[in-house]
Design an enzyme around this catalytic site. Structure first.
Site, PDB file in Angstrom:
ATOM      1  N   HIS A 181       0.622  -1.143   0.201  1.00  0.00           N
ATOM      2  CA  HIS A 181       0.166  -0.305  -0.330  1.00  0.00           C
ATOM      3  C   HIS A 181       0.617   1.426   0.032  1.00  0.00           C
ATOM      4  O   HIS A 181       0.564   1.965  -0.157  1.00  0.00           O
ATOM      5  CB  HIS A 181      -1.453  -0.095   1.298  1.00  0.00           C
ATOM      6  CG  HIS A 181      -2.079   1.014   1.007  1.00  0.00           C
ATOM      7  ND1 HIS A 181      -1.745   1.868   0.688  1.00  0.00           N
ATOM      8  CD2 HIS A 181      -3.951   0.868   1.255  1.00  0.00           C
ATOM      9  CE1 HIS A 181      -3.121   2.263   1.416  1.00  0.00           C
ATOM     10  NE2 HIS A 181      -4.001   1.230   1.141  1.00  0.00           N
ATOM     11  N   CYS A 182       2.524   1.508   0.522  1.00  0.00           N
ATOM     12  CA  CYS A 182       3.072   2.447   0.567  1.00  0.00           C
ATOM     13  C   CYS A 182       3.972   2.380  -0.797  1.00  0.00           C
ATOM     14  O   CYS A 182       3.536   4.013  -1.517  1.00  0.00           O
ATOM     15  CB  CYS A 182       3.856   2.195   1.261  1.00  0.00           C
ATOM     16  SG  CYS A 182       2.445   2.114   3.153  1.00  0.00           S
ATOM     17  N   LEU A 183       5.210   2.066  -0.796  1.00  0.00           N
ATOM     18  CA  LEU A 183       5.419   2.486  -1.882  1.00  0.00           C
ATOM     19  C   LEU A 183       5.491   2.455  -3.479  1.00  0.00           C
ATOM     20  O   LEU A 183       5.448   3.556  -4.001  1.00  0.00           O
ATOM     21  CB  LEU A 183       7.380   1.587  -2.073  1.00  0.00           C
ATOM     22  CG  LEU A 183       7.690   1.372  -0.840  1.00  0.00           C
ATOM     23  CD1 LEU A 183       9.229   0.301  -1.308  1.00  0.00           C
ATOM     24  CD2 LEU A 183       7.719   2.582  -0.460  1.00  0.00           C
TER      25      LEU A 183
ATOM     26  N   ILE B 284       2.253   3.722  -3.938  1.00  0.00           N
ATOM     27  CA  ILE B 284       1.328   5.381  -3.718  1.00  0.00           C
ATOM     28  C   ILE B 284       1.837   6.142  -3.835  1.00  0.00           C
ATOM     29  O   ILE B 284       1.509   7.496  -4.178  1.00  0.00           O
ATOM     30  CB  ILE B 284      -0.065   4.523  -3.142  1.00  0.00           C
ATOM     31  CG1 ILE B 284       0.142   3.277  -4.678  1.00  0.00           C
ATOM     32  CG2 ILE B 284      -0.899   5.473  -3.324  1.00  0.00           C
ATOM     33  CD1 ILE B 284      -1.109   2.560  -3.657  1.00  0.00           C
ATOM     34  N   ASP B 285       2.927   6.207  -1.926  1.00  0.00           N
ATOM     35  CA  ASP B 285       2.577   7.248  -1.145  1.00  0.00           C
ATOM     36  C   ASP B 285       3.333   8.511  -1.937  1.00  0.00           C
ATOM     37  O   ASP B 285       2.992   9.170  -2.130  1.00  0.00           O
ATOM     38  CB  ASP B 285       3.030   7.738  -0.298  1.00  0.00           C
ATOM     39  CG  ASP B 285       2.312   6.032   0.440  1.00  0.00           C
ATOM     40  OD1 ASP B 285       0.900   5.641   0.374  1.00  0.00           O
ATOM     41  OD2 ASP B 285       2.790   5.322   1.731  1.00  0.00           O
TER      42      ASP B 285
END
Ligand SMILES: NC(=O)c1ccc[n+]([C@@H]2O[C@H](COP(=O)([O-])OP(=O)(O)OC[C@H]3O[C@@H](n4cnc5c(N)ncnc54)[C@H](O)[C@@H]3O)[C@@H](O)[C@H]2O)c1
Length: 418
Positions: free
Chosen positions: A259-261, A263-264
């Site tokens: 969910h992080c790399l 997208i963020d």
């Protein structure tokens, strides 16, 4: 007893809820996903970091109650928002935060505290959440009620840096709000780190993720060049890591996921572009390199088969690992999906092994199998995408099957490293 409501019972919200209940708060774990709420109420945890036993103990204490009923949010003292922040066509989708804030807005009372935990662009707490809460309540954030941002650093599967042990950044829209947010998290984690406003806390989270994203892209690009130059990039990285200062080791891989790399960092580049009109070049470049990696893995598969005069079409390819990282069952944005899609498009007969990913999350078009000597020997090629501890590396290494090892954990004449 202080009533805490946690909006969103996912990878972030559930651990916060359980920890808060263990710290003697009365916790409502609120989620709009009915089946998730039902499972949690039945003691079935869907994430590795919260065991069924720990969930069961929280339920038995009556201090944790999952709910999909907005009426259960009433009279909260502390609300934590931990809902998804995806991208929609490359642009931040803040609708989940907006609707979570809207479900709290009419319930905001003087003295209560609202904390945003979702990863988002700098400015979200003050520009997006505050107006929603203030409009409906007629109260002012920072004076009448407290509002702050505290990013989540949960690392699924990490047994050393658990939620409790990992320092937590805290912030508030006023000194009183900071004190309220910090006072709450001081009871849940070993250490809190205060910053002067939500914007610094929001940016801190994006710096952490962008730092990883960029450094992974650096070694991924190096891996591609090193292969063409006939140099072992893994050995070179290991050697560089012997430097006791000024170097931090990152290793190549089949692409980034979770969910992080993926997208963020785009939340940050979007904010920079929208507010300043500039391109955040590092983020764009890292996206470009990391998004290319699944394609590169497939190119290496094609080349490996070609050396044996084999076409991809009709070949059995065994994917080892479907989740986005080691020892977790989370398949979100996993590079394996892209690898699979490309292999299927080339006509490969793809099978996959992942003891962590539940059956209904296995992508369409791939047959899930167990890791056995037969599966290995029947495959024209295996790709080790994720190095789960559960994989028997000796079995894979000694099977004689040709393997493209994307994690540098196998050795042998039949092993080709990414
Ligand atoms: N997963 C991680 O490792 C991780 C780590 C750090 C930060 N984050 C960030 O934390 C946030 C949440 O991520 P996650 O992984 O927990 O997501 P998730 O998808 O696992 O869980 C989010 C939950 O929120 C629920 N939800 C959505 N809208 C809602 C609403 N209006 N009211 C109530 N519930 C609602 C969904 O049904 C879902 O169960 C994201 O911003 C993410 O970037 C995630």
């Amino acid at each position: 007893m202080t009533k805490v409501v946690v909006i969103g019972q996912g990878y972030v919200g559930l651990p916060v809820s359980i920890r808060a209940s263990e710290a003697d708060f009365e916790v409502i774990g609120f989620d709009i996903n009915l089946s998730r709420v039902r499972d949690l109420a039945a003691g079935k945890s869907f994430i590795e970091d919260i065991s069924d036993a720990r969930l069961g103990a929280a339920l038995a204490s009556s201090r944790y109650r999952p709910s999909a009923d907005p009426a259960d949010l009433a009279e909260f003292d502390v609300a934590v928002i931990s809902v998804p922040t995806p991208l929609r066509e490359g642009v931040p989708d803040l609708s989940f935060i907006e609707s979570a804030a809207a479900s709290l807005a009419a319930l905001v009372r003087p003295g209560c505290t609202v904390i945003l935990e979702s990863t988002t662009y700098p400015g979200s707490t003050e520009e997006l959440v505050a107006p929603v809460l203030e409009r409906a309540s007629g109260l002012t954030a920072g004076t009448d009620f407290h509002l702050g941002y505290s990013p989540e650093r949960i690392d699924p599967g990490n047994e050393t840096w658990t939620f409790e042990r990992t320092p937590k950044i805290v912030s508030g829209v006023s000194p009183a709000s900071l004190a309220a947010v910090q006072g709450f998290f001081d009871q849940l984690v070993d250490k809190t780190v205060a910053v002067s406003s939500p914007k610094e806390a929001e940016l801190a989270k994006l710096i952490e993720n962008t730092f990883r994203h960029v450094n992974i892209a650096l070694v991924n690009e190096l891996a591609m060049f090193a292969n063409d130059l006939g140099i072992d990039v893994w050995e070179a990285i290991e050697a560089a890591d012997s430097k006791p200062f000024g170097f931090m080791k990152f290793t190549p891989g089949p692409g980034v996921g979770g969910h992080c790399l993926p997208i963020d960092p785009s939340y940050l580049s979007w904010r920079v572009r929208r507010s300043l009109g500039h391109t955040f070049r590092f983020v764009e470049l890292a996206n470009d390199v990391n998004e290319h990696m699944p394609d590169y893995v497939v190119q290496r598969v094609v080349a490996a088969l070609n050396r044996r005069s084999l076409a991809v079409r009709g070949q059995r390819i065994l994917l080892l690992g479907l989740s986005y990282k080691k020892n977790t069952g989370d398949p979100r944005e996993a590079p394996s999906k892209e690898i699979l899609k490309r292999l299927l498009a080339l006509g490969a007969d793809v099978r996959a092994v992942d003891p962590h990913v539940v059956r209904d999350q296995i992508p369409f078009g791939v047959q899930a199998v167990e890791l056995t000597a037969e599966e290995l020997s029947e495959a024209a090629l295996a790709i080790l995408v994720v190095d789960h501890d559960a994989f028997d590396l000796d079995l894979i290494g000694h099977s004689g099957a040709e393997v493209l090892d994307c994690r540098n954990v196998l050795t042998g004449p039949n092993i080709e490293k990414l």
